[in-house]
Design a protein around this motif. Sequence first.
Motif, PDB file in Angstrom:
ATOM      1  N   UNK A  80      11.003  49.829  70.791  1.00 16.25           N
ATOM      2  CA  UNK A  80      10.647  48.911  71.953  1.00 16.25           C
ATOM      3  C   UNK A  80      10.153  49.696  73.120  1.00 16.25           C
ATOM      4  N   UNK A  81       9.253  48.861  73.708  1.00 15.80           N
ATOM      5  CA  UNK A  81       8.855  49.505  74.800  1.00 15.80           C
ATOM      6  C   UNK A  81      10.195  49.376  76.151  1.00 15.80           C
ATOM      7  N   UNK A  82       9.944  50.117  76.788  1.00 16.41           N
ATOM      8  CA  UNK A  82      10.961  50.011  78.070  1.00 16.41           C
ATOM      9  C   UNK A  82      11.222  48.587  78.550  1.00 16.41           C
ATOM     10  N   UNK A  83      10.159  48.006  78.821  1.00 14.92           N
ATOM     11  CA  UNK A  83      10.092  46.721  79.254  1.00 14.92           C
ATOM     12  C   UNK A  83      10.863  45.407  78.404  1.00 14.92           C
ATOM     13  N   UNK A  84      10.770  45.844  77.043  1.00 16.45           N
ATOM     14  CA  UNK A  84      11.301  44.857  76.252  1.00 16.45           C
ATOM     15  C   UNK A  84      12.939  45.227  75.753  1.00 16.45           C
ATOM     16  N   UNK A  85      13.252  46.483  75.910  1.00 16.18           N
ATOM     17  CA  UNK A  85      14.759  46.745  75.617  1.00 16.18           C
ATOM     18  C   UNK A  85      15.839  45.887  76.146  1.00 16.18           C
ATOM     19  N   UNK A  86      16.495  45.421  75.506  1.00 16.74           N
ATOM     20  CA  UNK A  86      17.624  44.718  75.867  1.00 16.74           C
ATOM     21  C   UNK A  86      17.288  43.043  75.837  1.00 16.74           C
ATOM     22  N   UNK A  87      16.080  42.796  75.876  1.00 10.57           N
ATOM     23  CA  UNK A  87      15.761  41.588  76.001  1.00 10.57           C
ATOM     24  C   UNK A  87      14.871  40.890  74.903  1.00 10.57           C
ATOM     25  N   UNK A  88      14.107  41.889  74.021  1.00 11.10           N
ATOM     26  CA  UNK A  88      13.151  41.349  72.865  1.00 11.10           C
ATOM     27  C   UNK A  88      13.929  41.721  71.768  1.00 11.10           C
TER      28      UNK A  88
END
Length: 126
Positions: free
Chosen positions: A59-67
């Motif tokens: 995952x991209x950092x921006x997506x980690x934990x949300x996607x």
Amino acid sequence: VQLQASGGGLVQAGGSLSVSCAASGRAFDKYAMGWFRQAPGKDREFVASISWSSVSTYYADSAKGRFTISRDNVKNTVYLQMTTLKPEDTAVYYCASDRSLRASQMRTEYQVIDYWGKGTLVIVSS
């Protein structure tokens, strides 16, 4: 391999949305799959990728934990579940597949990816 993304739409910030990508053609279950996105005026960027066996995800950092990326090799479909959406997630989301790249390589080697879907638009309103 042909890829067709769907499921985009308009959602309020904090909401959830799931997009999917149906693949046609042979050997889908042998290829790594990925999701990328491109916001207006910005370059295409990596979101997530998954190995052919689903064992490895990235995952991209921006997506980690949300996607969450997942795939169903019987249905020849890859999914991206998005939660806690933010206005900055607004973009056209593209699925991608490659015959040679590993899922771990899709983040940096996207310029050589073999197959791209047409994209589905996700708009997150504030």
